[in-house]
Each structure stands twice: as structure tokens, then as C-alpha cells.
Design a protein around this motif. Sequence first.
Motif, PDB file in Angstrom:
ATOM      1  N   SER A 129      16.706  13.760  26.532  1.00  0.00           N
ATOM      2  CA  SER A 129      15.341  14.271  26.367  1.00  0.00           C
ATOM      3  C   SER A 129      14.293  13.203  26.099  1.00  0.00           C
ATOM      4  O   SER A 129      13.113  13.436  26.304  1.00  0.00           O
ATOM      5  CB  SER A 129      15.316  15.288  25.214  1.00  0.00           C
ATOM      6  N   SER A 130      14.701  12.027  25.603  1.00  0.00           N
ATOM      7  CA  SER A 130      13.675  11.048  25.237  1.00  0.00           C
ATOM      8  C   SER A 130      14.215   9.621  25.306  1.00  0.00           C
ATOM      9  O   SER A 130      15.429   9.405  25.250  1.00  0.00           O
ATOM     10  CB  SER A 130      13.147  11.357  23.821  1.00  0.00           C
ATOM     11  N   PRO A 131      13.300   8.666  25.394  1.00  0.00           N
ATOM     12  CA  PRO A 131      13.749   7.266  25.409  1.00  0.00           C
ATOM     13  C   PRO A 131      14.300   6.853  24.045  1.00  0.00           C
ATOM     14  O   PRO A 131      13.977   7.471  23.025  1.00  0.00           O
ATOM     15  CB  PRO A 131      12.472   6.496  25.749  1.00  0.00           C
ATOM     16  N   GLN A 132      15.128   5.816  24.072  1.00  0.00           N
ATOM     17  CA  GLN A 132      15.735   5.366  22.819  1.00  0.00           C
ATOM     18  C   GLN A 132      15.097   4.060  22.356  1.00  0.00           C
ATOM     19  O   GLN A 132      14.734   3.213  23.175  1.00  0.00           O
ATOM     20  CB  GLN A 132      17.247   5.162  23.016  1.00  0.00           C
ATOM     21  N   VAL A 133      14.976   3.961  21.026  1.00  0.00           N
ATOM     22  CA  VAL A 133      14.567   2.679  20.435  1.00  0.00           C
ATOM     23  C   VAL A 133      15.658   2.274  19.446  1.00  0.00           C
ATOM     24  O   VAL A 133      16.334   3.135  18.872  1.00  0.00           O
ATOM     25  CB  VAL A 133      13.193   2.776  19.720  1.00  0.00           C
ATOM     26  N   TYR A 134      15.843   0.972  19.300  1.00  0.00           N
ATOM     27  CA  TYR A 134      16.908   0.464  18.429  1.00  0.00           C
ATOM     28  C   TYR A 134      16.295  -0.311  17.266  1.00  0.00           C
ATOM     29  O   TYR A 134      15.361  -1.096  17.460  1.00  0.00           O
ATOM     30  CB  TYR A 134      17.824  -0.494  19.190  1.00  0.00           C
ATOM     31  N   THR A 135      16.863  -0.059  16.084  1.00  0.00           N
ATOM     32  CA  THR A 135      16.528  -0.904  14.930  1.00  0.00           C
ATOM     33  C   THR A 135      17.845  -1.323  14.295  1.00  0.00           C
ATOM     34  O   THR A 135      18.900  -0.769  14.641  1.00  0.00           O
ATOM     35  CB  THR A 135      15.720  -0.144  13.857  1.00  0.00           C
ATOM     36  N   ASN A 136      17.780  -2.276  13.357  1.00  0.00           N
ATOM     37  CA  ASN A 136      19.023  -2.525  12.611  1.00  0.00           C
ATOM     38  C   ASN A 136      19.174  -1.464  11.525  1.00  0.00           C
ATOM     39  O   ASN A 136      18.249  -0.678  11.267  1.00  0.00           O
ATOM     40  CB  ASN A 136      19.048  -3.964  12.063  1.00  0.00           C
ATOM     41  N   LEU A 137      20.344  -1.421  10.914  1.00  0.00           N
ATOM     42  CA  LEU A 137      20.644  -0.313   9.985  1.00  0.00           C
ATOM     43  C   LEU A 137      19.688  -0.307   8.785  1.00  0.00           C
ATOM     44  O   LEU A 137      19.286   0.767   8.304  1.00  0.00           O
ATOM     45  CB  LEU A 137      22.095  -0.412   9.509  1.00  0.00           C
ATOM     46  N   GLN A 138      19.322  -1.511   8.322  1.00  0.00           N
ATOM     47  CA  GLN A 138      18.442  -1.582   7.159  1.00  0.00           C
ATOM     48  C   GLN A 138      17.056  -1.037   7.491  1.00  0.00           C
ATOM     49  O   GLN A 138      16.468  -0.262   6.728  1.00  0.00           O
ATOM     50  CB  GLN A 138      18.319  -3.035   6.652  1.00  0.00           C
ATOM     51  N   THR A 139      16.551  -1.438   8.630  1.00  0.00           N
ATOM     52  CA  THR A 139      15.233  -0.933   9.054  1.00  0.00           C
ATOM     53  C   THR A 139      15.298   0.578   9.252  1.00  0.00           C
ATOM     54  O   THR A 139      14.373   1.313   8.895  1.00  0.00           O
ATOM     55  CB  THR A 139      14.791  -1.630  10.359  1.00  0.00           C
ATOM     56  N   PHE A 140      16.421   1.017   9.827  1.00  0.00           N
ATOM     57  CA  PHE A 140      16.581   2.442  10.055  1.00  0.00           C
ATOM     58  C   PHE A 140      16.490   3.210   8.730  1.00  0.00           C
ATOM     59  O   PHE A 140      15.827   4.251   8.638  1.00  0.00           O
ATOM     60  CB  PHE A 140      17.944   2.705  10.731  1.00  0.00           C
ATOM     61  N   GLU A 141      17.148   2.656   7.691  1.00  0.00           N
ATOM     62  CA  GLU A 141      17.120   3.334   6.386  1.00  0.00           C
ATOM     63  C   GLU A 141      15.691   3.404   5.850  1.00  0.00           C
ATOM     64  O   GLU A 141      15.265   4.415   5.292  1.00  0.00           O
ATOM     65  CB  GLU A 141      18.030   2.596   5.392  1.00  0.00           C
ATOM     66  N   ARG A 142      14.962   2.319   6.035  1.00  0.00           N
ATOM     67  CA  ARG A 142      13.580   2.298   5.545  1.00  0.00           C
ATOM     68  C   ARG A 142      12.717   3.311   6.305  1.00  0.00           C
ATOM     69  O   ARG A 142      11.884   4.009   5.741  1.00  0.00           O
ATOM     70  CB  ARG A 142      13.001   0.885   5.703  1.00  0.00           C
ATOM     71  N   LEU A 143      12.974   3.395   7.612  1.00  0.00           N
ATOM     72  CA  LEU A 143      12.151   4.287   8.441  1.00  0.00           C
ATOM     73  C   LEU A 143      12.470   5.762   8.207  1.00  0.00           C
ATOM     74  O   LEU A 143      11.613   6.628   8.334  1.00  0.00           O
ATOM     75  CB  LEU A 143      12.364   3.970   9.932  1.00  0.00           C
ATOM     76  N   THR A 144      13.737   6.032   7.880  1.00  0.00           N
ATOM     77  CA  THR A 144      14.157   7.437   7.806  1.00  0.00           C
ATOM     78  C   THR A 144      14.485   7.888   6.382  1.00  0.00           C
ATOM     79  O   THR A 144      14.651   9.087   6.146  1.00  0.00           O
ATOM     80  CB  THR A 144      15.410   7.665   8.675  1.00  0.00           C
ATOM     81  N   GLY A 145      14.643   6.968   5.510  1.00  0.00           N
ATOM     82  CA  GLY A 145      15.007   7.322   4.146  1.00  0.00           C
ATOM     83  C   GLY A 145      16.474   7.697   4.004  1.00  0.00           C
ATOM     84  O   GLY A 145      16.905   8.235   2.984  1.00  0.00           O
ATOM     85  N   GLN A 146      17.220   7.413   4.993  1.00  0.00           N
ATOM     86  CA  GLN A 146      18.651   7.764   4.974  1.00  0.00           C
ATOM     87  C   GLN A 146      19.435   6.574   4.420  1.00  0.00           C
ATOM     88  O   GLN A 146      19.573   5.558   5.078  1.00  0.00           O
ATOM     89  CB  GLN A 146      19.102   8.075   6.402  1.00  0.00           C
ATOM     90  N   THR A 147      19.933   6.701   3.190  1.00  0.00           N
ATOM     91  CA  THR A 147      20.637   5.573   2.572  1.00  0.00           C
ATOM     92  C   THR A 147      22.076   5.939   2.272  1.00  0.00           C
ATOM     93  O   THR A 147      22.405   7.113   2.064  1.00  0.00           O
ATOM     94  CB  THR A 147      19.950   5.154   1.262  1.00  0.00           C
TER      95      THR A 147
END
Lengths: 369, 271
Positions: free
Chosen positions: A176-194
Motif C-alpha cells: 500500500s505504501s513506500p517504505q522508509v528505513y531508519t535504525n532501531l534507535q531512531t525508530f524508537e524515538r520516532l514511534t515511542g516503541q522501546t
Amino acid sequence: MVSIAREILLHDKMRFLITVFSLGFAILMAVYDIGMFFGVTGDSVALVDRAGAELWVSAGDQAHLNAPSFLPKSALRRARHLAGVEQACALDFSVGNLKINDTRPVQVLGIDPTCALFQPWDIQAGDIGALRRKDTLVVDDLALRGANLVHLGDIVELNGQEVRLVAITHGNKSFSSPQVYTNLQTFERLTGQTDQVNFVAIRLKPGADIDQIRHTLLKGSADLEIIPAGAFRSATIMGLISQGVGMIFVIVFVGLVVGMLIITLTMYTATMEMLRDFAILKALGATQAKIWGIVLEQAVTKTAVGFAVGLAATLGVNYLVETVSGITGRFPPLVVAACFALMVLLAIFGSLISIRKATQVDPAIVFRA
Amino acid sequence: MDALLEVCDVSMVFGDGSSRVTAVDGASLAVYPGEVILILGPSGSGKTTLLSIMGGLLRPTQGEVMINGQSIYDLPDGETSRLRCREIGFVFQSFNLLNFLTVRKNVEVMLNLGGVSGRQARQRAEQLLSQVKLDHRLDFYPAKLSGGERQRVSIARALANDPQLILADEPTGNLDSANGRAVVKILSELARGRRCGVVIVTHDSRVLDVADRVLYLADGKLNLVSQADAPEAYTPRSEPPVVEDTITAVSTQMLLVANSEPPATTPACPR
């Protein structure tokens, strides 16, 4: 040799054109939707296929890629320390909004850039290695379509937070949509998923006992689900089908049935109009096999030309849809050939009534004025 | 001389009970090379049924039809078709051309059915059409031709595979006087020149001029009316009009002088 079938078809060119264009439309319905199915499912399982992992770990009853679960990071650590495991990599999933000139929905993937199993592919520009740095982002070019003046090193907003664009890929997208990649740490900061990851993929060392590793991982972690890659892939596709992609098959079925009905109806009408001609041919010495051949050749010719028209229309529509929305159908040659063979079979089946009429006509009617 | 076609005690009954109709009743006939046989009879007398039976298109309820000594209804379907294609040429009242094919292809198809294809078939079709003076209409569709031209295409098609036997059903029925005469001339020349056996079912008295034997079919029974070697049996009118009533009258007149003895050319049918 005069091809009677071809002469019949081309004698009334308008009827032939109407038939093949109608048939082409039915084939467009069927083949385009099959292409969409392969496109959507292919995009969805691309991560699984490219990871090359033997096992996928998820939590509880979550069993496919489009239904991310939450695993404790300890599961990743345990997997990495198991004998027989060559590599274990975490994958995080989230939806996000990428703001460039406007806001664009994307699928955000959190990966460990040092881990080989999840690497963006088809790099158009930039350096994937830069993803190791904090607050960096790799973006698929589909997400940048129509955006003005976006360059490597630019700061863009993802979920309202600034990240630096370090590489651009092509063809990295979900259904359904394009993908973007971050590293896991950035991902946690962006999503709040720790302290959690969504999936862990495991690649085994050569000769490792897959059952033993599954058993060991499950021991003491009953809520984990450890799935062989093939089953995980199938579950992902089945998940898509159950989420509505299965409706595609209804359209495919309708397209094929409509195609068969068009053949049946046009063959029947044409045959009934030409019964006297078939009687003449029989009276003149045409065998039953010849009559079969004439009717079948008409059906197969209509199908072949209709299929070519339908396929050309399919590719045209696919190009337009891809240009507008980025959604791409996939048309593996074998699948297209199978569609053609199926359509020919349906056309032959649809011609049986006509063949029966043509072969059973009494040649003695030629003596009636 | 061996007969090309032998019709032996053939009967054809349609229906049963009260709707039982005997269309042909014990007809026997032999056709020899170079001979033109005319079958007359009123409408509904069974002429067309008899012609269908002779052509292998309608299996009789009794009797046998042989072409070159081979019983055609004993053959498998495919063989009957092949025999029809190679040994019999049909000429129809309503021409029965394939309207979706050009004149040339109408003849070519017949050759294809007979196993001739490619350039050979094309050349042969053109040659036949030239013989019936239609070489300027090769690429016309039948709908663009006059009745006489269509019938000439039909004759060219009938001759495509060099058949030994021509069966013609009212070949002049849809033609004006001049075209009718032309068609009759072609058919008689076929018999004389190519040594074909020609059987013509007709109402048209113009054909009487060329007939070697005239048979009359009434109530399903076939009777010899005249023979070329017995010209006293019938003297045709010079130019009778092509009107069914007139022909029926001529036929009735012929019947009055018909030989009541069994015809000399009745085949020795196997029993």
C-alpha cells in the motif's frame, strides 16, 4: 489452403472487432487483477524473500508480516546466542507520515544496519552505511514522487520529527505504501516503541538443526511463535487474502466467466447463422473433424486476438496506475501463459454447443431452397 | 461398360403410423459415363429425396446405392464424406455458394477438401472459373454476382475434384432463359467431354434436349419415360416456357407414352 474459419471471422470485420474488444475487456479484468495480486503479494513478502532467513519469530498468535506483534528484545538476544544461529536480526514496523512538500503516508521500518538480513535494496543514491548514524533515513523514490528539490542530506520530517535523508532506494514498498528505513534507535524515538521489536528473523549456520533451535527458543517463552520462512511467507499472503485482497479472485473469476460467455455466445450466434454453410460444407464432403476444426479455429483465433488486446490493455492500465499511484502489477510470463491456456480451454468448452450444432446439421438441407 | 452409379431397389419412408410417407418406393437406376439422365416429377414426388440418397446425404430405409461398385452407405462417415468430395459434384438450384468466400475461394475450398492445396489449388480454381467464363469475377463475393454467374461458380466448384458423377438439383430453376440454356449446355458438355455421368432433377423442359434418358418419379415410383435410342417415346417442344404447370403437363404427356416395361438400364441389384 483456404482457412474457412478465418474467412468467416473476417467476412464480418465489425462483428469480429466487437467480439475481440469485448473479450479483451474481460481478459483485462482477469489478467490485470491477477497481476495486481502478484504485485501486492510480491511487495508484501519481498522482505521475507530478501531476508533469506530460515526462521521468523513473532509473539503469541501473530504469524504474518502485516500483523506486527511485540517481542521483548530479550528474544533477539537469546536468538543471537544460540548455537547454530548465524545471524538474528530485529525488524520493527510502523506506519508514518513523511513530510516533504506535503505529507505522504509511508511504512517505517526499523532495522539494524549492521545486520545483513534486512537491508534496503536497489539503492539509487546515497550510502546505506550512513543509516548507522542517529536520526537518518533511507527513503524509497516512490515516497519522493512529485516532491520538489529533495537532495541527499536534506532534513525531512517523519512523524513530526526531523531526520536526515541519507539514501534513496527504488522498489522498496509494501502493498500500500513506500517504505522508509531508519535504525532501531531512531525508530524508537520516532514511534515511542522501546524494549520491543516486532519480528526477529534468524539465519542458521549450515547444518544447524532447525527443530532443535526452535525447541530451545520456545523453552521458557511459550508466547513466542517460531515459524519457518516458507510458512511465514504463506501466512503473510493468506493474511492479505483474508484482509480483502482475496476479492481480486472474485474479479478474476468474473472476468474469466465473462470471457467464456462472450466466446460461447458469439460462437453460438455465428454458428446458428451459418448452419446452412456448415450443411453445404458437409454435403460437399467436409468430414466431422473438419467441421470441428472450423469451429474450434474460430474460437481459438477469437481468444488469441482477444487475449492480445486484453494483455495490451492490461499493460497500459498497469502503466497508468503505476504512474499515478505507484501500485505495480506483476505479470510473470508463466502466469500469463497459464491465463491464456485457461482462456483457450474455456473457449473450447464454450464452443462445444456450437460444435454440436454444426456437426449435427443435416447436409440434405442443402436441397431446400 | 460399368455403371458409375447404381441405385438398387431404394425406398425411403418418413414417419410411421398414420404419418408414414413413402417418398421413394423401390427405385432402381444405373448411370453410365457420358450419360445425361433427367428425372422429372411433380413437386413432392420424392425427386430431391432420391437425389439426396444418390449423393450419400440420406441413408435410405431400404436398398443400396453404389458408386463404382462400392456401396456408399456401408462406408464409415468419413469415407462417405471423402467419396462425396472426390466422386460427386453437386449443382443446386439455390447455388449454395459460401457467401463469406470469394468466387475463387469457393472453388478452392472444394479442392482443399479433396486434398489439393496451395498454388496448385489456386491455379486449378482459376482454370475452372475461366472455363465457365468467370475469370473476371475471381475476387467477387457471391452476393455481387448474377444468378447465372453464381450457377457457373457452382458448376466450377462441382468440377473441382474431377468427379465422375454430377448430381444437379433444378440447376436452371433460378435462372432466366439464356442463363438456363447456358447451364444446360455446360452440363451436357460435361457428360460428353469429360465422360461424367450427369443426373438432373428438374422441372425445366429445356433440359429434355440434352437428356439421354428421361425418368419420371411419381408417388415415389421411378419410371423410364424415354431413351435417346428410342426417340419416338418423346418429342420435346422446341422452346417450352419454364413454368411448373407446363412442365407438369409435359411430364404427364411423357408418362402417357412411357414404356411400361422395366427400363433396360435398371441395374442388376444384389439381393
